[in-house]
Design a protein around this motif. Structure first.
Motif, mmCIF file in Angstrom:
data_model
loop_
_atom_site.group_PDB
_atom_site.id
_atom_site.type_symbol
_atom_site.label_atom_id
_atom_site.label_comp_id
_atom_site.label_asym_id
_atom_site.label_seq_id
_atom_site.Cartn_x
_atom_site.Cartn_y
_atom_site.Cartn_z
ATOM 1 N N GLU A 1 -6.016 141.020 68.762
ATOM 2 C CA GLU A 1 -4.797 140.958 67.818
ATOM 3 C C GLU A 1 -4.891 139.471 67.187
ATOM 4 O OE1 GLU A 1 -1.271 141.306 70.043
ATOM 5 O OE2 GLU A 1 -1.996 143.618 70.621
ATOM 6 N N ASP A 2 -5.248 138.362 67.739
ATOM 7 C CA ASP A 2 -5.359 137.233 67.184
ATOM 8 C C ASP A 2 -6.665 136.957 66.335
ATOM 9 O OD1 ASP A 2 -3.183 136.582 68.653
ATOM 10 O OD2 ASP A 2 -4.174 135.761 70.308
ATOM 11 N N GLY A 3 -7.262 138.047 65.911
ATOM 12 C CA GLY A 3 -8.454 138.013 64.875
ATOM 13 C C GLY A 3 -9.722 137.959 65.508
ATOM 14 N N TYR A 4 -9.676 137.801 66.987
ATOM 15 C CA TYR A 4 -11.245 137.943 67.247
ATOM 16 C C TYR A 4 -11.627 139.223 67.287
ATOM 17 C CZ TYR A 4 -11.120 133.305 69.459
ATOM 18 O OH TYR A 4 -11.271 132.068 69.491
ATOM 19 N N TRP A 5 -13.102 139.544 66.950
ATOM 20 C CA TRP A 5 -13.631 140.784 66.725
ATOM 21 C C TRP A 5 -14.836 140.865 67.741
ATOM 22 C CZ3 TRP A 5 -18.432 141.294 64.187
ATOM 23 C CH2 TRP A 5 -18.778 140.312 63.626
ATOM 24 N N ASP A 6 -15.453 142.140 68.184
ATOM 25 C CA ASP A 6 -16.566 142.309 68.723
ATOM 26 C C ASP A 6 -17.431 143.743 67.946
ATOM 27 O OD1 ASP A 6 -15.132 144.611 69.608
ATOM 28 O OD2 ASP A 6 -14.757 143.695 71.788
ATOM 29 N N LYS A 7 -18.441 144.196 68.437
ATOM 30 C CA LYS A 7 -18.961 145.170 67.775
ATOM 31 C C LYS A 7 -18.175 146.286 67.799
ATOM 32 C CE LYS A 7 -22.906 144.421 69.905
ATOM 33 N NZ LYS A 7 -22.700 143.151 70.684
ATOM 34 N N LEU A 8 -17.586 146.651 68.859
ATOM 35 C CA LEU A 8 -16.858 147.955 68.998
ATOM 36 C C LEU A 8 -15.596 147.905 67.958
ATOM 37 C CD1 LEU A 8 -16.697 148.155 72.971
ATOM 38 C CD2 LEU A 8 -17.954 149.388 71.346
ATOM 39 N N LYS A 9 -14.976 146.720 67.590
ATOM 40 C CA LYS A 9 -13.988 146.820 66.789
ATOM 41 C C LYS A 9 -14.529 147.031 65.467
ATOM 42 C CE LYS A 9 -10.074 143.969 65.121
ATOM 43 N NZ LYS A 9 -9.368 142.909 65.413
ATOM 44 N N ILE A 10 -15.712 146.459 65.157
ATOM 45 C CA ILE A 10 -16.004 146.773 63.781
ATOM 46 C C ILE A 10 -16.653 148.109 63.442
ATOM 47 C CG2 ILE A 10 -18.456 146.217 64.055
ATOM 48 C CD1 ILE A 10 -18.153 144.491 61.444
ATOM 49 N N ILE A 11 -17.207 148.771 64.598
ATOM 50 C CA ILE A 11 -17.463 150.063 64.498
ATOM 51 C C ILE A 11 -16.439 151.187 64.387
ATOM 52 C CG2 ILE A 11 -18.399 152.161 66.031
ATOM 53 C CD1 ILE A 11 -20.261 150.215 67.161
ATOM 54 N N ARG A 12 -15.359 150.849 65.071
ATOM 55 C CA ARG A 12 -14.128 151.642 64.788
ATOM 56 C C ARG A 12 -13.499 151.372 63.313
ATOM 57 N NH1 ARG A 12 -14.254 151.241 70.327
ATOM 58 N NH2 ARG A 12 -13.864 153.007 71.221
ATOM 59 N N PHE A 13 -13.693 150.249 62.801
ATOM 60 C CA PHE A 13 -13.155 149.976 61.598
ATOM 61 C C PHE A 13 -14.091 150.875 60.419
ATOM 62 C CE2 PHE A 13 -13.557 147.882 57.386
ATOM 63 C CZ PHE A 13 -12.264 147.602 57.051
ATOM 64 N N ILE A 14 -15.345 151.058 60.871
ATOM 65 C CA ILE A 14 -16.294 151.691 59.889
ATOM 66 C C ILE A 14 -15.788 153.127 60.091
ATOM 67 C CG2 ILE A 14 -18.661 152.174 59.329
ATOM 68 C CD1 ILE A 14 -19.489 149.307 60.308
ATOM 69 N N TYR A 15 -15.872 153.801 61.101
ATOM 70 C CA TYR A 15 -15.469 154.954 61.197
ATOM 71 C C TYR A 15 -14.241 155.584 60.602
ATOM 72 C CZ TYR A 15 -19.028 157.208 64.315
ATOM 73 O OH TYR A 15 -19.900 157.455 65.150
ATOM 74 N N GLU A 16 -13.212 154.514 60.508
ATOM 75 C CA GLU A 16 -11.980 154.743 60.207
ATOM 76 C C GLU A 16 -11.904 154.624 58.497
ATOM 77 O OE1 GLU A 16 -9.258 152.523 62.318
ATOM 78 O OE2 GLU A 16 -9.600 153.592 64.155
ATOM 79 N N ASN A 17 -12.814 153.839 57.974
ATOM 80 C CA ASN A 17 -12.554 153.398 56.616
ATOM 81 C C ASN A 17 -13.715 153.577 55.744
ATOM 82 O OD1 ASN A 17 -9.953 151.697 56.579
ATOM 83 N ND2 ASN A 17 -11.097 151.062 58.506
ATOM 84 N N ILE A 18 -14.857 154.109 56.158
ATOM 85 C CA ILE A 18 -16.167 154.161 55.367
ATOM 86 C C ILE A 18 -16.570 155.366 55.716
ATOM 87 C CG2 ILE A 18 -18.472 153.191 54.878
ATOM 88 C CD1 ILE A 18 -17.138 150.418 55.576
ATOM 89 N N ASN A 19 -16.956 156.077 54.522
ATOM 90 C CA ASN A 19 -17.740 157.621 54.511
ATOM 91 C C ASN A 19 -19.208 157.149 54.680
ATOM 92 O OD1 ASN A 19 -18.502 160.099 54.414
ATOM 93 N ND2 ASN A 19 -18.448 160.447 52.436
ATOM 94 N N ILE A 20 -19.724 157.167 55.958
ATOM 95 C CA ILE A 20 -21.220 157.001 56.151
ATOM 96 C C ILE A 20 -21.962 158.210 56.000
ATOM 97 C CG2 ILE A 20 -22.639 156.086 57.931
ATOM 98 C CD1 ILE A 20 -20.271 154.743 59.275
ATOM 99 N N LYS A 21 -22.863 157.995 55.237
ATOM 100 C CA LYS A 21 -23.840 158.879 55.006
ATOM 101 C C LYS A 21 -25.304 158.616 55.609
ATOM 102 C CE LYS A 21 -22.387 160.609 50.397
ATOM 103 N NZ LYS A 21 -22.516 160.536 49.127
ATOM 104 N N LYS A 22 -25.732 159.548 56.366
ATOM 105 C CA LYS A 22 -27.026 159.385 57.163
ATOM 106 C C LYS A 22 -28.131 158.985 56.194
ATOM 107 C CE LYS A 22 -29.638 161.262 60.982
ATOM 108 N NZ LYS A 22 -29.110 160.583 62.084
ATOM 109 N N ARG A 23 -28.670 157.727 56.551
ATOM 110 C CA ARG A 23 -29.758 157.145 55.512
ATOM 111 C C ARG A 23 -30.883 156.851 56.360
ATOM 112 N NH1 ARG A 23 -26.498 151.574 54.213
ATOM 113 N NH2 ARG A 23 -28.330 150.303 54.411
#
Length: 223
Positions: free
Chosen positions: A178-200
């Motif tokens: 909540e205070d702005g720290y982030w780990d790899k799991l937080k960024i993965i969930r952000f990608i899943y929720e906000n970016i349409n990933i195409k298998k490349r």
């Protein structure tokens, strides 16, 4: 085990994969990922030397050999590279939460001494990253569903210890996020929720794969 030659085997495999890519036998992109950022430069050099000196790869020109370096990523940088520049600003480098940062923050925190004495930083990080947030992409593993969700062979943490960390330490970890720290799991969930990933990617090789949690490996498989 350490020193058994796993990484060396991966260097040879990736050299072959990259060679096939240059010959247009592999159509999609290829990537070599590792959790250890310090070893990346050594890994690039090892593969570069293989491509340059092994007769199996005769025919590659200097540009093709040098371009192989563009296919190596730390997993953190691999994730950040997926983001648009505007989104990347949400994940400041000085707020990156890996284990060493968590350990320092946890041990110097104002959490009660009896909690820090009872649960080591290593144990807390393992429970939170491997089980609570790292086992399923869309939901948390809790003390209530731990036994039913995690295969028995993987239940290396006693349920009461899990429950104690969930109660006394998990709120501290979530406050860090909540205070702005982030780990790899937080960024993965952000990608899943906000970016349409195409298998490349046609091939992704992970060194130190034992250090990746289930959510991270699931993410890689969908790339």
């Amino acid at each position: 085990q350490a020193g058994s030659g796993k990484s060396t085997m991966l260097y040879y495999i990736f050299s072959n994969v990259y060679y096939y890519k240059t010959q247009d036998i592999i159509k999609g992109e290829v990537a070599f990922l590792t959790e250890n950022e310090k070893l990346l430069e050594d890994t690039k050099k090892y593969v570069n030397d293989l491509l340059r000196n092994n007769p199996e790869f005769d025919g590659l020109d200097d540009k093709q050999i040098n371009d192989s370096k563009n296919n190596f990523f730390s997993f953190k940088e691999f994730l950040l590279d997926i983001l648009e520049e505007s989104d990347r600003r949400k994940f400041h480098s000085d707020k990156y939460l890996n284990f060493s940062t968590f350990k320092y923050l946890y041990e110097s925190s104002t959490l009660a001494k009896y909690i820090k004495d009872k649960y080591s930083a290593e144990e807390c990080w393992f429970v939170i990253i491997t089980y609570i947030y790292g086992y399923k992409i869309k939901e948390k593993v809790t003390s209530e569903n731990y036994i039913e969700t995690i295969p028995k062979a993987l239940q290396v943490i006693d349920k009461e210890v899990f429950k104690g960390i969930e109660k006394d330490v998990l709120p501290y970890y979530e406050k860090l996020l909540e205070d702005g720290y982030w780990d790899k799991l937080k960024i993965i969930r952000f990608i899943y929720e906000n970016i349409n990933i195409k298998k490349r990617y046609s091939v992704i090789i992970c060194d130190e794969a034992q250090d990746f949690c289930r959510v991270e490996l699931h993410f890689i498989l969908n790339m």
